[in-house]
Design an enzyme around this catalytic site. Sequence first.
Site, PDB file in Angstrom:
ATOM      1  N   CYS A   1      31.018  42.466  43.964  1.00  0.00           N
ATOM      2  CA  CYS A   1      31.104  42.828  42.224  1.00  0.00           C
ATOM      3  C   CYS A   1      33.031  43.191  42.146  1.00  0.00           C
ATOM      4  O   CYS A   1      33.245  42.752  40.765  1.00  0.00           O
ATOM      5  CB  CYS A   1      30.540  44.273  41.824  1.00  0.00           C
ATOM      6  N   THR A   2      33.532  43.590  42.587  1.00  0.00           N
ATOM      7  CA  THR A   2      35.152  44.339  42.151  1.00  0.00           C
ATOM      8  C   THR A   2      35.733  43.027  42.418  1.00  0.00           C
ATOM      9  O   THR A   2      36.284  42.925  41.125  1.00  0.00           O
ATOM     10  CB  THR A   2      34.959  44.963  43.271  1.00  0.00           C
TER      11      THR A   2
END
Length: 156
Positions: free
Chosen positions: A47-48
Amino acid sequence: MTDRLSPGDAAPEFTLPTDNGDQLTLKDLRGRKVILYAYPAAMTPGCTTQACDFRDSLGSLQAAGFEVVGISPDTPAKLAKFRERDAITFPLVSDQDKSVLTAYGAWGEKTMYGKTVTGVIRSTFVIDENGAIERAMYNVKATGHVAKLRRDLGLD
């Protein structure tokens, strides 16, 4: 299985809390194209990567008329930490009851590491200026997705 959206469908309306304590309403973005992307959890590796890819492409996406909004079931406080830690420069909205994720077909059964689980289905939606779904992409990859989206939208 959650119903999935298709091009031409009306984008489900929402008003959700953001990472900075405001409320974001889809209707407020009418007249602009919106890229709404659903991700499982702030501050996780995939997600980062995806958020940073959108952050790094934000200038050119905005120049092409697109606004970017990230949506996850994280709390606004966790989203604020994510924004600060990774210098995220677009709104992150919190859907803790998962009602909006469900309406978009981005919450449901998926396979993780060979097991069937219920969770966020990593997805991206391109919503046109009138609030209709232009593209609905499900089970997208965190790495390389923004580059593929840019190619699909004719930006590269």
